[in-house]
Design a protein around this motif. Structure first.
Motif, PDB file in Angstrom:
ATOM      1  N   TYR A  58      -3.042   7.646   8.798  1.00  0.00           N
ATOM      2  CA  TYR A  58      -1.756   8.212   9.211  1.00  0.00           C
ATOM      3  C   TYR A  58      -1.074   8.717   7.938  1.00  0.00           C
ATOM      4  O   TYR A  58      -0.402   7.972   7.235  1.00  0.00           O
ATOM      5  N   VAL A  59      -1.296   9.977   7.603  1.00  0.00           N
ATOM      6  CA  VAL A  59      -0.825  10.645   6.379  1.00  0.00           C
ATOM      7  C   VAL A  59      -1.318   9.885   5.146  1.00  0.00           C
ATOM      8  O   VAL A  59      -2.413  10.156   4.666  1.00  0.00           O
ATOM      9  N   ASP A  60      -0.544   8.900   4.637  1.00  0.00           N
ATOM     10  CA  ASP A  60      -0.996   8.181   3.444  1.00  0.00           C
ATOM     11  C   ASP A  60      -1.314   6.717   3.721  1.00  0.00           C
ATOM     12  O   ASP A  60      -1.655   5.974   2.806  1.00  0.00           O
ATOM     13  N   ASP A  61      -1.189   6.282   4.974  1.00  0.00           N
ATOM     14  CA  ASP A  61      -1.508   4.900   5.344  1.00  0.00           C
ATOM     15  C   ASP A  61      -2.917   4.828   5.912  1.00  0.00           C
ATOM     16  O   ASP A  61      -3.264   5.597   6.821  1.00  0.00           O
ATOM     17  N   ILE A  62      -3.715   3.895   5.393  1.00  0.00           N
ATOM     18  CA  ILE A  62      -5.105   3.753   5.838  1.00  0.00           C
ATOM     19  C   ILE A  62      -5.354   2.314   6.263  1.00  0.00           C
ATOM     20  O   ILE A  62      -5.037   1.379   5.530  1.00  0.00           O
ATOM     21  N   LEU A  63      -5.911   2.135   7.466  1.00  0.00           N
ATOM     22  CA  LEU A  63      -6.364   0.816   7.933  1.00  0.00           C
ATOM     23  C   LEU A  63      -7.885   0.827   8.001  1.00  0.00           C
ATOM     24  O   LEU A  63      -8.483   1.800   8.500  1.00  0.00           O
ATOM     25  N   ILE A  64      -8.509  -0.259   7.506  1.00  0.00           N
ATOM     26  CA  ILE A  64      -9.972  -0.341   7.531  1.00  0.00           C
ATOM     27  C   ILE A  64     -10.387  -1.646   8.204  1.00  0.00           C
ATOM     28  O   ILE A  64     -10.318  -2.711   7.585  1.00  0.00           O
ATOM     29  N   PRO A  65     -10.785  -1.612   9.482  1.00  0.00           N
ATOM     30  CA  PRO A  65     -11.348  -2.796  10.135  1.00  0.00           C
ATOM     31  C   PRO A  65     -12.879  -2.804   9.968  1.00  0.00           C
ATOM     32  O   PRO A  65     -13.530  -1.766  10.092  1.00  0.00           O
ATOM     33  N   ALA A  66     -13.452  -3.976   9.684  1.00  0.00           N
ATOM     34  CA  ALA A  66     -14.907  -4.120   9.572  1.00  0.00           C
ATOM     35  C   ALA A  66     -15.270  -5.591   9.741  1.00  0.00           C
ATOM     36  O   ALA A  66     -14.432  -6.478   9.578  1.00  0.00           O
ATOM     37  N   LEU A  77      -3.419  -2.697  -0.539  1.00  0.00           N
ATOM     38  CA  LEU A  77      -2.438  -3.607   0.077  1.00  0.00           C
ATOM     39  C   LEU A  77      -3.083  -4.843   0.680  1.00  0.00           C
ATOM     40  O   LEU A  77      -2.420  -5.636   1.329  1.00  0.00           O
ATOM     41  N   ARG A  78      -4.422  -4.949   0.527  1.00  0.00           N
ATOM     42  CA  ARG A  78      -5.184  -6.113   1.009  1.00  0.00           C
ATOM     43  C   ARG A  78      -5.020  -6.325   2.511  1.00  0.00           C
ATOM     44  O   ARG A  78      -4.962  -5.352   3.241  1.00  0.00           O
ATOM     45  N   PRO A  79      -4.944  -7.576   3.015  1.00  0.00           N
ATOM     46  CA  PRO A  79      -4.840  -7.737   4.483  1.00  0.00           C
ATOM     47  C   PRO A  79      -3.649  -6.979   5.053  1.00  0.00           C
ATOM     48  O   PRO A  79      -2.545  -7.030   4.504  1.00  0.00           O
ATOM     49  N   ALA A  80      -3.900  -6.259   6.145  1.00  0.00           N
ATOM     50  CA  ALA A  80      -2.851  -5.410   6.735  1.00  0.00           C
ATOM     51  C   ALA A  80      -1.715  -6.268   7.271  1.00  0.00           C
ATOM     52  O   ALA A  80      -1.942  -7.209   8.035  1.00  0.00           O
TER      53      ALA A  80
END
Length: 379
Positions: free
Chosen positions: A176-184, A206-209
């Motif tokens: 979302y523009v400059d925010d990134i979430l990475i689930p794995a 930012l480590r854990p969301a």
């Protein structure tokens, strides 16, 4: 300025004949501290005055996609169901990464004019904050990077990427523009993706969301629960409109309200009264809460938003009623858990419920694992 020079944002050149110069300005902002970083941050940003750009000359397409809120919730549902790791990144100076396709000339920034080159201008190589095409150029650069690293773009949401590992598990990425979430499934996979991204772009890990788009992400790994809350945002809205100590009510919209266009502004006194009421601002704030994490507001917000052009006193009473409902439900949030339920949808409609045009209202809600991920109430 260090960031701009490091990124090779422009070259100093003499202005060619017939070319126009875009002006720029410094924007200064104090960002309040967060639970992680207590101290306030002082930010300076160089912004191009993009309103002077000429369509077809300085830019063509400007649209840039962002991830849908329903995609964020669907992935959070998958995270809770399969107990995945969830980490977050923030891209620093995000719009400085886009490659420009047009020749754009900008004046030298105030306070940093190069001596003996006062008559030179900046030929922009990378996009800059304020330019019309900056969001689009950033997305194109990020998209090409992701696809070159074996990620596939979702056909349903252009800002959701995924990659299948050899063991059958998936790594997801949402932007979302400059925010990134990475689930794995595995933290090692997330570290690998972070390393790849950090080689190409300047990132803040930012480590854990914990928070995205004003929504707080709370996890209870032992109970396999994940919560999405807007408590902080809702409390800010209530304070902003002086409803923080209002008496709570139990329903978003009471049955005794019968709204129609006949209740629009009538007398001069009513027009004078409503001119001091922030009706549109309140409805917009309620709409954001509804879009993010409050499906219970869908119908009420759809009703009050129909009359923003010409609201009467009765509509303002309804809006205040919704705020009173929020006062009593600030702790209510979306709860994702580990269940065997897949995607389940519910849909219904009334019969000619709209008093103005006798149109029917349709509502739907879809859930993953028993938690709402997509909803709507519309005529």
């Amino acid at each position: 300025m260090e960031s701009l020079h490091k990124n090779r944002t422009w070259d100093l050149v003499k202005l060619p004949k017939g070319k126009k110069v875009i002006r720029c300005k410094w924007v200064f902002k104090k960002k309040e501290g967060t639970p992680r970083v207590k101290e306030p941050r002082y930010k300076a940003r160089l912004v191009a005055k993009g309103y002077s750009q000429i369509p077809g000359v300085d830019f063509t397409d400007v649209f840039s996609p962002v991830v849908k809120h329903s995609s964020i919730r669907a992935l959070l549902g998958i995270v809770a169901m399969h107990d995945l790791e969830l980490e977050q990144l923030d891209v620093k100076t995000v719009f400085l990464h886009g490659e420009l396709e047009e020749d754009i000339y900008m004046q030298q920034p105030e306070g940093f004019i190069v001596s003996e080159k006062e008559d030179y201008v900046c030929l922009l190589r990378k996009s800059l904050y304020g330019l019309k095409q900056s969001p689009r150029q950033w997305y194109k650069r990020f998209d090409s990077f992701m696809t070159s690293h074996d990620f596939k773009r979702s056909s349903l949401d252009s800002c959701v990427y995924f990659k299948k590992n050899s063991d059958g598990s998936f790594v997801y990425l949402i932007l979302y523009v400059d925010d990134i979430l990475i689930p794995a499934k595995d933290k090692g996979e997330i570290r690998k993706v972070k390393a790849q991204l950090s080689e190409e772009f300047e990132m803040k890990d930012l480590r854990p969301a914990k928070k995205i788009l004003g929504m707080e992400i709370l996890r209870d790994r032992k109970a396999s629960k994940l919560y999405l809350s807007q408590k902080g945002y809702i409390e800010k809205v209530l304070c902003r409109f002086n409803m923080q100590s209002a008496k709570p009510v139990s329903t978003p919209l009471a049955a005794h309200f019968k709204l129609s266009s006949t209740l629009s502004l009538q007398s001069d006194d009513e027009i004078e009264y409503m001119s001091h009421v922030p009706y549109s601002s309140v409805v917009g704030s309620l709409m954001y809460a509804m879009v993010c994490s409050c499906p219970d507001l869908s119908y009420a917000v759809s009703v009050v938003s129909r009359y923003t052009a010409n609201p009467g006193k009765e509509y303002w009473k309804v809006v205040q009623w919704i705020l009173r409902y929020l006062r009593g439900t600030t702790d209510v949030c979306l709860q994702f858990g580990r269940t065997k339920d897949g995607v389940i949808g519910y849909v219904d409609a009334d019969f000619a419920g709209d008093l103005d045009r006798r149109r029917s209202l349709t509502g739907y809600i879809f859930t993953i694992g028993g938690c709402a991920i997509s909803w709507k109430a519309t005529l």
